[in-house]
Design a protein around this motif. Structure first.
Motif, PDB file in Angstrom:
ATOM      1  N   LEU A 350       0.787  -0.941  -0.151  1.00 23.48           N
ATOM      2  CA  LEU A 350       0.095  -0.283   0.167  1.00 23.48           C
ATOM      3  C   LEU A 350       0.843   1.194  -0.065  1.00 23.48           C
ATOM      4  CD1 LEU A 350      -2.654  -1.100   2.425  1.00 23.48           C
ATOM      5  CD2 LEU A 350      -3.120  -0.476  -0.053  1.00 23.48           C
ATOM      6  N   ARG A 374      -7.651   5.755 -12.029  1.00 23.89           N
ATOM      7  CA  ARG A 374      -7.345   4.163 -12.325  1.00 23.89           C
ATOM      8  C   ARG A 374      -6.930   3.937 -13.873  1.00 23.89           C
ATOM      9  NH1 ARG A 374     -12.631   4.452 -11.903  1.00 23.89           N
ATOM     10  NH2 ARG A 374     -13.632   4.169 -13.928  1.00 23.89           N
ATOM     11  N   PHE A 381      -3.142   1.025  -9.785  1.00 26.85           N
ATOM     12  CA  PHE A 381      -4.366   0.848  -9.262  1.00 26.85           C
ATOM     13  C   PHE A 381      -4.546  -0.753  -9.003  1.00 26.85           C
ATOM     14  CE2 PHE A 381      -8.575  -0.566 -10.955  1.00 26.85           C
ATOM     15  CZ  PHE A 381      -9.385  -0.146  -9.625  1.00 26.85           C
ATOM     16  N   TRP A 382      -4.263  -1.524  -9.614  1.00 29.26           N
ATOM     17  CA  TRP A 382      -4.557  -2.890  -9.481  1.00 29.26           C
ATOM     18  C   TRP A 382      -3.622  -3.415  -8.210  1.00 29.26           C
ATOM     19  CZ3 TRP A 382      -8.617  -5.193 -10.786  1.00 29.26           C
ATOM     20  CH2 TRP A 382      -9.527  -4.700 -11.808  1.00 29.26           C
ATOM     21  N   MET A 384      -2.825  -1.529  -5.620  1.00 32.27           N
ATOM     22  CA  MET A 384      -3.676  -0.948  -4.469  1.00 32.27           C
ATOM     23  C   MET A 384      -4.708  -1.727  -4.245  1.00 32.27           C
ATOM     24  SD  MET A 384      -1.903   1.936  -3.216  1.00 32.27           S
ATOM     25  CE  MET A 384      -2.705   3.176  -2.711  1.00 32.27           C
ATOM     26  N   THR A 385      -5.440  -1.969  -5.051  1.00 37.56           N
ATOM     27  CA  THR A 385      -6.661  -2.962  -4.914  1.00 37.56           C
ATOM     28  C   THR A 385      -6.321  -4.211  -4.268  1.00 37.56           C
ATOM     29  OG1 THR A 385      -7.354  -1.940  -6.767  1.00 37.56           O
ATOM     30  CG2 THR A 385      -8.782  -3.752  -6.109  1.00 37.56           C
ATOM     31  N   THR A 388      -5.473  -3.474  -0.665  1.00 29.82           N
ATOM     32  CA  THR A 388      -6.744  -3.130  -0.030  1.00 29.82           C
ATOM     33  C   THR A 388      -7.341  -4.350   0.224  1.00 29.82           C
ATOM     34  OG1 THR A 388      -6.879  -0.926  -1.111  1.00 29.82           O
ATOM     35  CG2 THR A 388      -8.997  -1.549   0.064  1.00 29.82           C
ATOM     36  N   SER A 441      -9.874   2.215   4.023  1.00 26.41           N
ATOM     37  CA  SER A 441      -9.153   1.628   3.049  1.00 26.41           C
ATOM     38  C   SER A 441      -9.716   1.769   1.664  1.00 26.41           C
ATOM     39  CB  SER A 441      -8.750   0.199   3.020  1.00 26.41           C
ATOM     40  OG  SER A 441      -8.209  -0.011   4.273  1.00 26.41           O
ATOM     41  N   TRP A 442     -11.122   1.778   1.752  1.00 24.61           N
ATOM     42  CA  TRP A 442     -11.700   1.808   0.208  1.00 24.61           C
ATOM     43  C   TRP A 442     -12.157   3.192  -0.058  1.00 24.61           C
ATOM     44  CZ3 TRP A 442     -11.718  -1.727  -2.937  1.00 24.61           C
ATOM     45  CH2 TRP A 442     -11.578  -3.326  -2.723  1.00 24.61           C
ATOM     46  N   VAL A 445      -9.150   4.297  -1.801  1.00 23.16           N
ATOM     47  CA  VAL A 445      -8.921   3.680  -3.037  1.00 23.16           C
ATOM     48  C   VAL A 445      -9.889   4.492  -4.121  1.00 23.16           C
ATOM     49  CG1 VAL A 445      -9.723   1.553  -4.881  1.00 23.16           C
ATOM     50  CG2 VAL A 445      -8.206   1.539  -2.708  1.00 23.16           C
ATOM     51  N   THR A 448      -8.638   8.163  -4.563  1.00 27.39           N
ATOM     52  CA  THR A 448      -7.665   8.302  -5.544  1.00 27.39           C
ATOM     53  C   THR A 448      -7.759   7.827  -6.954  1.00 27.39           C
ATOM     54  OG1 THR A 448      -6.395   7.683  -3.479  1.00 27.39           O
ATOM     55  CG2 THR A 448      -5.047   7.584  -5.643  1.00 27.39           C
ATOM     56  N   PHE A 449      -8.665   6.738  -7.108  1.00 24.49           N
ATOM     57  CA  PHE A 449      -8.698   5.987  -8.422  1.00 24.49           C
ATOM     58  C   PHE A 449      -9.944   6.388  -9.174  1.00 24.49           C
ATOM     59  CE2 PHE A 449      -5.301   3.566  -6.246  1.00 24.49           C
ATOM     60  CZ  PHE A 449      -4.314   3.714  -7.109  1.00 24.49           C
TER      61      PHE A 449
END
Lengths: 689, 518
Positions: A350, A374, A381-382, A384-385, A388, A441-442, A445, A448-449
């Protein structure tokens, strides 16, 4: 082997650090990164040999460090299952962070110094986890503190960075005070500071009492709590946590390595290393549980309102450390270590992902100026996902399908429930914190994305665009700045950020930064599934941890597998709830956050200001220290001691007459002569009589 | 080797150099001083290598005896404790000469002579075996220091030197009276004999206080410390180095050589006084150090706080405490000396000690920043450096005596980190905003030759302190044995909960001690 693993990073640090200007950037980077990958390559086989079973604990003595009376501390490297876990965590994350820094620190002129510090840190951390006595552990403990100080203050031109560095060091020193007293007490009670010997003798000390600060207290409780104060400092537990968010002043790779994956987990490691000792004091364990749970809750609440992407992750780290501590407090040391292990991967991920975002956004760290990234930086992005999904513990209860955090965090929550007593409180808090974890956390995301780009409001982006204009190479469409102006309802509020890209084009990071993200993503996805058998399975864990000092509790782990269904499903439910709320608030109804802050103004301010800890400490420690210091100096030294001491005497003598006044005139040799003559006369009298 | 008068030679070389310096011009005097101190350093190495460190070795080695008149004699001899302090002295001296190489321009010959004379006296203090010989060296050592401060010092040098004098005078007179009484009572001036002589406990009280008056000032202990910041601020760089590096150690040496072994009962009786003053000193002077704007004053106040760790260690009455105190003295000698050199380096460039005039030195003086960082960290007591070893042992020792004292004294590690890192931040961190600071060049070769050996010694003592602990081990044991009968019971002893097992660990020593105390 273990000697090379530990000493290679030191050697590399010395070469890169002292060679600095002479060697140049590339050799410094090559030697440090190379050393770390070599250490990492040697560590994994060791770890796997313990996972496979059959490997025994060993100790490699080097030479005597400190000997005084019966006190004897060797430089020695201990290798057992617990060390092996830490070895792979440290060397893997460190090697990847070294590599990542090639890209992240590309424009930095002072790279050799940076890489030298990173390697120095790794060495100190390895000394900490291979310690076979408390003093060497303390050496590593302070060594990582030094490296942390240097790295937080790496950009020392920034006043905020050097202030954060001092704060980190000094707050940690408060913890170290406890640690040192703990070592003193342990030596006094056990007459040794060798960890295996202490742990062997600890049960026989249960129930005895010791004098401490004038009162008689339970021996083991005193010792454990003193050591735990040290753990609280290093692991940023409630009360001594204030340095960690500020430590984000350091470069992001540092945050990933030191302030997420390794150094801050040293406290958890210490409690697990000394777990047979903590087992002898129920009070100490209760304190560990409550402090852990309180930190877990506190940090999670603060994390929900932070706008700096790194600070969100920092509070998240603090909160996850709380999980680890209350796991240890209820006796689930295996689960604590497991969460430490998985957390290292997904939290490093992260942070490095956040670094990649910051890199793409031209050093903008405020999430309010992100959005819609994104498509611009898809790999980040992926990654970080994946991180998360791991931290929020996505997985299906009762099956082996799940991300890393699912295995470790759920195990902690279930163990806390199974343990009962203070564990029940910890369980409730743990579940609630899981809800908050999922939410923040979400939120990170989504902010940001997803959504519309809000880059136009960022000064950093403005600078970047301006520079590009200056160079004249990339003139972008001016109308883009207004793109999506009407998209965001939040813009209706005057303080809402400007929507628009400002003509900025974020770029995906170079491969040296993406490769670590990919590797860590694999860890975040698989670490739980692959290693849960060794860490937390009642039988597998017993066998794995048998080759270490960790007090693995088979019964508790059995019980944790047999908790009621609703307990098993509750983390899953809150995880989904958090996700839903975050989705609603940051994607569906983007006006909600503003309305929330308007409605609950006090609560929001309380959280945004981190429960006012900094203000409190400033008022009761920092400011008084300076004013008391000034008081002692002006009133004590000058106003009292000097006034009535030498100056007063001088005044008396001056008043006394001319002869003595001549003595005060500064002819020093007169004093000397008089003294020597007096001496000679007196001595002659004494000796010749 | 034991028949050769090595100690006399080590006293004679700088003395001869001093005389030669007086009649030389500036350049020659510098050279003579450097050569004389380097020869003495070499002799010091010879001394160290020939000192028998084995367990069966005699306590006193390199003994020389030449009667002068009456009972007064030229009696020299060292044990391991004195050996390490002599080593510290001869190690720092060439560095001091180098530090004065360019900074001192007026009356160079006299200056160098004063330094060499002082070296003789300092070695004499640690090597003397006759109590009056010790006294002469001990007090006469102040004369060159007076001169160095008074002639080559700063603006307020006269005030600083007379303040020092006033403080010292009272203590010295009382100590001399006590010494006279002791030699009459015991019928000898021989220090080793006196160390084994049992004075009447009632008389010990007065003797102890008389010695305390002198040593407490020298240490310096709170509240008789206020001469130190002024003396440091006014002294030239090399003067500060010797003052902090060696002269402050004379107080600690006095405690370990006289107060503890000669008056064990009184020492036990007054341990509370020493602990109390030391606890105040740690907190008080650390906080004062925090608010200083003058670098030398800051380091001077930090010295008082560090010396308080020495005194608590000494009065812990156990092996760890006393060995720790010795290590703090050695480590502090190196580190505070080096810190004063670091101040001197930038003072030579900008001619101010105001902390706020600097900033951002890491940018244009990276070598300096690295060494200054190392010494800062050593002063803070980071493990792996000399000061940690000493502080750890001393505090561990005192924990056995009193957990409260240990707690209060250990807060020094927090406060120490605060004021030292705050200093480092203001000097080395931040941006280079001032033009005159930006123009400062990094360390010259001469300055590197001064600082790098100290840095290596600091690390050596931190990583392998055994080299320094081994020679003094037996001697410290002798002191501890001498103190054993008077040792007060600690407050931290263990009381068993489960009799059958628990009684085997930890508890016996402290109970024993409690039982033996009368």
């Amino acid at each position: 082997m273990i000697v090379y693993i530990v000493l290679l990073p030191l050697l590399a640090a010395i070469i890169a650090g002292l060679g600095n200007k002479v060697l140049g950037k590339l050799p410094a980077k090559l030697v440090t990164t190379g050393a770390l990958f070599a250490s990492c390559a040697m560590s994994w086989p060791i770890f796997l040999s313990y996972v496979a079973g059959g490997a025994e604990p060993t100790t490699v003595p080097l030479f005597t460090w400190l000997q005084s009376g019966s006190f004897n501390a060797m430089w020695e490297l201990r290798l057992d299952a617990l060390t092996a876990v830490m070895l792979v965590v440290i060397t893997t994350v460190s090697a990847l962070v070294h590599l990542y820094s090639w890209g992240y620190m590309e424009e930095e002129p002072d790279q050799p110094r940076f890489f030298a510090y990173l390697s120095l840190f790794t060495f100190a951390m390895l000394m900490l986890v291979t310690a076979n006595n408390l003093l060497q552990m303390f050496f590593g403990w302070e060594g990582v503190g030094l490296a942390s100080y240097l790295l937080i203050g790496f950009w020392f031109r920034k006043p905020s960075a050097s202030a954060a560095a001092i704060k980190a060091f000094v707050v940690n020193r408060v913890g170290d005070l406890g640690f040192m007293l703990g070592i003193f007490g342990t030596y006094l009670v056990f007459d040794t500071i060798s960890i295996p010997e202490i742990l062997a003798a600890a049960p026989s000390m249960a129930g005895s009492t010791i004098g401490f600060l004038g009162s008689r207290l339970d021996t083991m409780t005193v010792l454990c709590l003193l050591l735990f104060v040290g753990a609280c400092g290093k692991s940023a537990q409630l009360g001594l946590h204030t340095w960690l968010p500020d430590a984000m002043e350091g470069p992001t790779p540092v945050s990933a390595l030191i302030h997420a994956a390794t150094m801050v987990t040293a406290g958890v490691f210490m409690v697990c290393r000394l777990s047979p000792m903590f087992e002898t004091s129920e009070t100490a364990l209760h304190v560990v549980t409550y402090v852990g749970a309180a930190t877990c809750l506190f940090a999670a609440t603060v994390g929900t309102v932070q706008t700096d992407i790194k600070r969100v992750i920092a509070y998240s780290t603090c909160s996850q450390l709380g999980y680890m501590f209350f796991a240890a407090g209820v006796g689930a040391y295996g689960a604590a270590m497991f969460h430490l292990f998985t957390h290292a991967f997904f939290k490093a991920l992260l942070f490095l992902g956040a670094g990649s975002v910051i890199h793409a956004m031209h050093h903008e760290q405020d999430m309010r100026y992100y959005g819609a990234l994104r498509k611009e930086i898809p790999i980040t992005f992926w990654a970080m996902t994946a991180g998360t999904l791991a931290i929020t513990g996505v997985g299906i209860p009762g099956t082996l399908f799940g991300f890393a955090g699912f295995f470790s965090k759920d195990s902690i929550i279930e163990s806390a429930y199974a343990a009962g007593g203070p564990g029940t409180t910890a369980f409730i808090i743990g579940v609630f914190a899981a809800l908050l974890t999922s939410f923040y956390s979400w939120r990170l995301v989504f902010l940001t994305f997803f959504g519309a780009p809000r880059w136009a409001g960022s000064e950093h982006i403005q600078h970047a665009v301006h520079d590009a204009h200056g160079h004249g190479d990339h003139h972008d469409h001016p109308d883009e700045e207004d793109a999506g102006h009407h998209d965001s309802p939040s813009h209706a509020h005057s303080q809402g950020p400007v929507v628009g890209t400002a003509g900025y084009h974020p770029h995906e990071s170079p491969w040296v930064m993406l490769l670590p993200l990919v590797v860590l993503s694999a860890g975040a996805v698989l670490a739980g599934f692959l290693f849960h058998g060794a860490f937390i399975d009642p039988e597998g864990g017993a066998q794995f941890w048998d080759a270490s000092t960790l007090a693995f509790n088979e019964h508790l782990m059995h019980a944790s597998h047999e908790v009621p269904k609703w307990v098993k499903w509750s983390p899953f439910v809150v995880m989904l709830t958090g996700l839903t709320v975050a989705w609603l608030a940051y994607i569906r109804h983007t006006d909600w956050p503003a309305r929330f802050t308007a409605t609950f103004r006090e609560l929001y301010a309380f959280l945004l200001n981190k429960w006012y800890f900094d203000e409190l400490y400033d008022a009761i420690f920092v400011k008084p220290a300076f004013s008391i210091g000034r008081f002692f100096w002006k009133r004590g030294d000058i106003g009292l001691i000097d006034r009535f001491g030498p100056n007063g005497m001088a005044a008396l003598v001056v008043a006394g007459g001319r002869v003595t006044r001549r003595l005060q005139s500064g002819y020093l040799y007169t004093y000397a002569l008089v003294m020597l003559m007096g001496l000679a006369a007196a001595v002659t009298w004494a000796i010749t009589r | 080797m034991n028949g050769f008068p090595l100690l006399s030679l080590m006293l004679g070389v700088p003395m001869a150099g001093a005389v030669a310096c007086l009649y030389s011009n500036a350049a020659t005097a510098r050279m003579i001083a450097l050569i004389a101190t380097v020869i003495n350093l070499a002799l010091g190495v010879v001394l160290w290598l020939n000192f028998d460190q084995s367990a069966s070795a005699a306590q006193w080695q390199f003994q020389e005896y030449a009667p002068i008149f009456g009972r007064f004699a030229w009696a020299l001899g060292i044990d391991g404790i004195a050996l390490t302090l002599i080593a510290l002295t001869v190690f720092l001296m060439p560095i001091c000469i180098l530090a004065s190489w360019e900074a001192i321009e007026k009356r160079v010959g006299e200056y160098m002579a004063a330094f060499l004379f002082m070296e003789t006296l300092m070695i004499g203090v640690f090597g003397a075996q006759d109590i009056f010989l010790f006294y002469i060296f001990f007090e006469a050592g102040l004369i060159p220091m007076y001169l160095i401060i008074g002639i080559w010092g700063g603006v307020d040098r006269i005030y600083a030197s007379y303040k020092f004098f006033l403080y010292t005078l009272l203590g010295s007179v009382l100590m001399l009276v006590a010494m006279l009484w002791m030699t009459r009572e015991a019928g000898t001036t021989d220090i080793p004999t006196l160390m084994a002589y049992d004075f009447d406990p009632r008389v010990q009280t007065w003797l102890w206080l008389a010695f305390f008056a002198s040593f407490a000032v020298k240490m310096p202990m709170w509240p008789v410390h206020t001469w130190l910041p002024d003396a440091h601020v006014q002294a030239p760089t090399a003067g500060s180095v010797i003052l902090a590096g060696v002269l402050l150690k004379m107080g600690g040496y006095g405690f370990i050589r006289f107060s503890l072994p000669m008056f064990p009962d009184a020492s036990a009786q007054f341990a509370w006084l020493v602990f109390g003053l030391s606890m105040v000193a740690v907190i008080y002077t650390s906080l004062v150090a925090l608010v200083q704007s003058d670098m030398k004053k800051l380091i001077a106040y930090s010295s008082v706080a560090h010396m308080a760790i020495v005194t608590v260690g000494l009065f812990a009455f156990n092996q760890a405490g006393i060995e720790g105190a010795m290590m703090v003295m050695l480590g502090h000698g190196l580190v505070s000396g080096a810190l004063f050199l670091c101040v001197g380096v930038i003072y030579d460039r900008l001619h101010t000690r105001e902390i706020d005039r600097y900033g951002g030195l890491s940018i244009n003086m990276p070598k300096y920043a690295l060494l200054f960082l190392l010494f800062t960290m050593a002063s803070v007591g980071l493990p792996g450096t000399s000061n940690f070893v000493g502080e750890f042992l001393a505090l561990m020792g005192v924990y056995e005596a009193s957990s409260l004292v240990a707690l209060v004294a250990t807060t020094g590690i927090i406060l120490g980190a605060a004021y030292m890192l705050y200093l480092y931040r203001r000097v080395a961190f931040g941006d280079l905003t001032k033009d005159d600071v930006r123009a400062m060049p990094d360390l010259s070769a001469r300055e590197l030759v001064m600082l790098v050996p100290i840095a290596l010694a600091v690390l050596w003592m931190g990583v392998y302190p055994e080299s320094f602990l081994r020679p003094m081990r037996a001697d410290v044991q002798a002191v501890v044995a001498r103190l054993a009968h008077a040792k007060p019971a600690g407050d931290a002893h263990v009381t068993a909960g489960k009799p059958q097992h628990a009684a085997t660990h930890g508890a016996p020593e402290t109970h024993e001690a409690a039982g033996e105390a009368h």
